[in-house]
Every structure is written in C-alpha cells, then in structure tokens.
Design a protein around this motif. Structure first.
Motif, PDB file in Angstrom:
ATOM      1  N   LYS A   1       2.338 -46.431  69.605  1.00 19.76           N
ATOM      2  CA  LYS A   1       3.313 -46.524  68.509  1.00 19.76           C
ATOM      3  C   LYS A   1       2.852 -47.622  67.564  1.00 19.76           C
ATOM      4  O   LYS A   1       3.118 -48.801  67.782  1.00 19.76           O
ATOM      5  CB  LYS A   1       4.710 -46.834  69.047  1.00 19.76           C
ATOM      6  CG  LYS A   1       5.205 -45.893  70.119  1.00 19.76           C
ATOM      7  CD  LYS A   1       5.438 -44.518  69.568  1.00 19.76           C
ATOM      8  CE  LYS A   1       5.993 -43.606  70.643  1.00 19.76           C
ATOM      9  NZ  LYS A   1       5.795 -42.222  70.357  1.00 19.76           N
ATOM     10  N   SER A   2       2.154 -47.240  66.506  1.00 19.91           N
ATOM     11  CA  SER A   2       1.517 -48.223  65.629  1.00 19.91           C
ATOM     12  C   SER A   2       2.504 -49.184  64.989  1.00 19.91           C
ATOM     13  O   SER A   2       2.205 -50.357  64.809  1.00 19.91           O
ATOM     14  CB  SER A   2       0.697 -47.517  64.550  1.00 19.91           C
ATOM     15  OG  SER A   2       1.535 -46.738  63.714  1.00 19.91           O
TER      16      SER A   2
ATOM     17  N   GLY B   1       7.703 -55.134  57.650  1.00 21.90           N
ATOM     18  CA  GLY B   1       8.562 -56.310  57.746  1.00 21.90           C
ATOM     19  C   GLY B   1       9.156 -56.525  59.121  1.00 21.90           C
ATOM     20  O   GLY B   1      10.149 -57.209  59.271  1.00 21.90           O
ATOM     21  N   LEU B   2       8.566 -55.952  60.158  1.00 20.03           N
ATOM     22  CA  LEU B   2       9.061 -56.116  61.522  1.00 20.03           C
ATOM     23  C   LEU B   2       8.377 -57.316  62.138  1.00 20.03           C
ATOM     24  O   LEU B   2       7.158 -57.389  62.202  1.00 20.03           O
ATOM     25  CB  LEU B   2       8.758 -54.866  62.348  1.00 20.03           C
ATOM     26  CG  LEU B   2       9.196 -54.876  63.807  1.00 20.03           C
ATOM     27  CD1 LEU B   2      10.717 -54.925  63.899  1.00 20.03           C
ATOM     28  CD2 LEU B   2       8.671 -53.639  64.516  1.00 20.03           C
ATOM     29  N   SER B   3       9.163 -58.263  62.567  1.00 19.10           N
ATOM     30  CA  SER B   3       8.587 -59.436  63.205  1.00 19.10           C
ATOM     31  C   SER B   3       8.955 -59.433  64.683  1.00 19.10           C
ATOM     32  O   SER B   3       9.680 -58.575  65.163  1.00 19.10           O
ATOM     33  CB  SER B   3       9.111 -60.711  62.533  1.00 19.10           C
ATOM     34  OG  SER B   3      10.514 -60.797  62.703  1.00 19.10           O
TER      35      SER B   3
ATOM     36  N   CYS C   1       0.798 -53.171  60.948  1.00 23.42           N
ATOM     37  CA  CYS C   1       1.934 -52.270  60.714  1.00 23.42           C
ATOM     38  C   CYS C   1       3.255 -53.027  60.759  1.00 23.42           C
ATOM     39  O   CYS C   1       4.138 -52.797  59.935  1.00 23.42           O
ATOM     40  CB  CYS C   1       1.943 -51.145  61.738  1.00 23.42           C
ATOM     41  SG  CYS C   1       0.469 -50.099  61.641  1.00 23.42           S
ATOM     42  N   ARG C   2       3.398 -53.942  61.723  1.00 22.91           N
ATOM     43  CA  ARG C   2       4.631 -54.738  61.793  1.00 22.91           C
ATOM     44  C   ARG C   2       4.809 -55.530  60.500  1.00 22.91           C
ATOM     45  O   ARG C   2       5.912 -55.640  59.975  1.00 22.91           O
ATOM     46  CB  ARG C   2       4.600 -55.671  63.006  1.00 22.91           C
ATOM     47  CG  ARG C   2       4.743 -54.930  64.320  1.00 22.91           C
ATOM     48  CD  ARG C   2       5.093 -55.863  65.468  1.00 22.91           C
ATOM     49  NE  ARG C   2       4.223 -56.993  65.647  1.00 22.91           N
ATOM     50  CZ  ARG C   2       3.218 -57.055  66.515  1.00 22.91           C
ATOM     51  NH1 ARG C   2       2.928 -56.024  67.285  1.00 22.91           N
ATOM     52  NH2 ARG C   2       2.492 -58.139  66.626  1.00 22.91           N
TER      53      ARG C   2
ATOM     54  N   ASP D   1      -2.028 -46.663  57.237  1.00 19.43           N
ATOM     55  CA  ASP D   1      -2.231 -45.789  58.396  1.00 19.43           C
ATOM     56  C   ASP D   1      -1.035 -45.773  59.348  1.00 19.43           C
ATOM     57  O   ASP D   1      -0.981 -44.954  60.260  1.00 19.43           O
ATOM     58  CB  ASP D   1      -3.463 -46.251  59.190  1.00 19.43           C
ATOM     59  CG  ASP D   1      -4.723 -46.222  58.352  1.00 19.43           C
ATOM     60  OD1 ASP D   1      -4.908 -45.264  57.598  1.00 19.43           O
ATOM     61  OD2 ASP D   1      -5.513 -47.185  58.459  1.00 19.43           O
ATOM     62  N   CYS D   2      -0.104 -46.652  59.153  1.00 21.53           N
ATOM     63  CA  CYS D   2       0.978 -46.856  60.110  1.00 21.53           C
ATOM     64  C   CYS D   2       1.931 -45.668  60.170  1.00 21.53           C
ATOM     65  O   CYS D   2       2.326 -45.115  59.151  1.00 21.53           O
ATOM     66  CB  CYS D   2       1.745 -48.112  59.743  1.00 21.53           C
ATOM     67  SG  CYS D   2       0.676 -49.567  59.635  1.00 21.53           S
TER      68      CYS D   2
END
Length: 159
Positions: free
Chosen positions: A79-80, A92-94, A87-88, A69-70
């Motif tokens: 901002k998902s 791969g967003l940490s 979503c992060r 869904d992101c």
C-alpha cells in the motif's frame, strides 16, 4: 525551531513539516524524504519507507516511487500511500505523534440497534431502527432530510 520576522519582538515556532536553525528569519520546509511531526523543530528527521520488501503489482518498491506513482498498482501486501515516504508526504499523511504508522480499522455494523435514521424536518418522528438500508443525508421517498447515527460498540478507543 523558531523564527523572528523583521521588527518582531518575539519568536514564532515553526510549524510541523518545517524547521529552523539559530537566529533564523524564516522556517525552511523539510526536504523530500524528511519530516517533522511537531511545531518548533530544529531539524527534520529521515523518513523511513515501510514496504518491508513488498512490491507493487509491477515489482516496484517504495524506492522506485515518485509522488505521481502513489496509489496505483497496489496489492494486498503493498500500500504505497501508507508505506512509502514520498507518498505519505504527497498526500500530507504523517506518522502519529508517538512515531507509529496511522492505520484504518474496518468494522461492520452488526446489529440493527447500532444504526438509526431520523427526519430533520419532523423531529417528533421517532428514531427509525428497522431500515434495510441507510440513506445518508436525504431519504427523498419517505422522510426528506435526515440525520443518521452509527454506533460501533466493538471498537475500543484509547483515552
């Protein structure tokens, strides 16, 4: 957290996103909704959604989201990809090492001396500061392959 493989003489730290307990033979990935930021973690931390009550264009918040869904139905306040843990993790967003949320800075080049082009094929050509536009990579009409330089003097960089 570290692990030791079969016949190994020393332990290896687990990488970020994984953990291990005492006398582990391998690292275990963090479960969905949890994370680690550093190597050598013994436990995963709970990921906290940061939607602050905002919802997407369909009225859904982070708790309604799955990895597929992101990035859809974004609004100015929702901002998902940065707000929702699922979503992060999917992209791969940490978080930053200090635990803060990464953010994007948008800055426009405001002066002609803050961007330049130069031909790669003829480095004897001077830098060109007066272009009405920048061709990234190649200017097939004039100079061929080129280098483009951008300067952002108004952006402060932490040291």
């Amino acid at each position: 957290g570290t692990y030791s493989g079969a016949n190994a003489s020393s332990c290896t730290p687990c990488s970020a996103g994984t953990r291990s307990g005492a006398q582990a033979g391998s690292c275990t990935p963090c479960m969905s909704g949890t994370y680690t930021l550093t190597n050598g973690a013994t436990a995963c931390k709970d990921c906290v959604d940061r939607d602050n009550g905002y919802t997407d264009a369909n009225g859904h918040g982070c708790s309604d989201y799955g990895p597929g869904d992101c990035g859809y139905h974004e609004t100015a306040d929702f901002k998902s990809k940065s707000m929702c843990c699922v979503c992060r993790q999917a992209i791969g967003l940490s978080l930053c090492p200090d635990g803060s949320e990464p953010h994007t800075v948008t800055v426009q080049i405001s002066a002609s001396v803050d961007d330049a082009e130069q031909s790669i094929d003829d480095l004897e050509e001077p830098l060109y500061f007066d272009s009405s536009d920048l061709e990234l990579g190649s200017d097939t009409d004039n100079y061929g392959k080129q280098i483009v330089g951008l300067r952002f003097p108004q952006v402060g960089v932490a040291t």
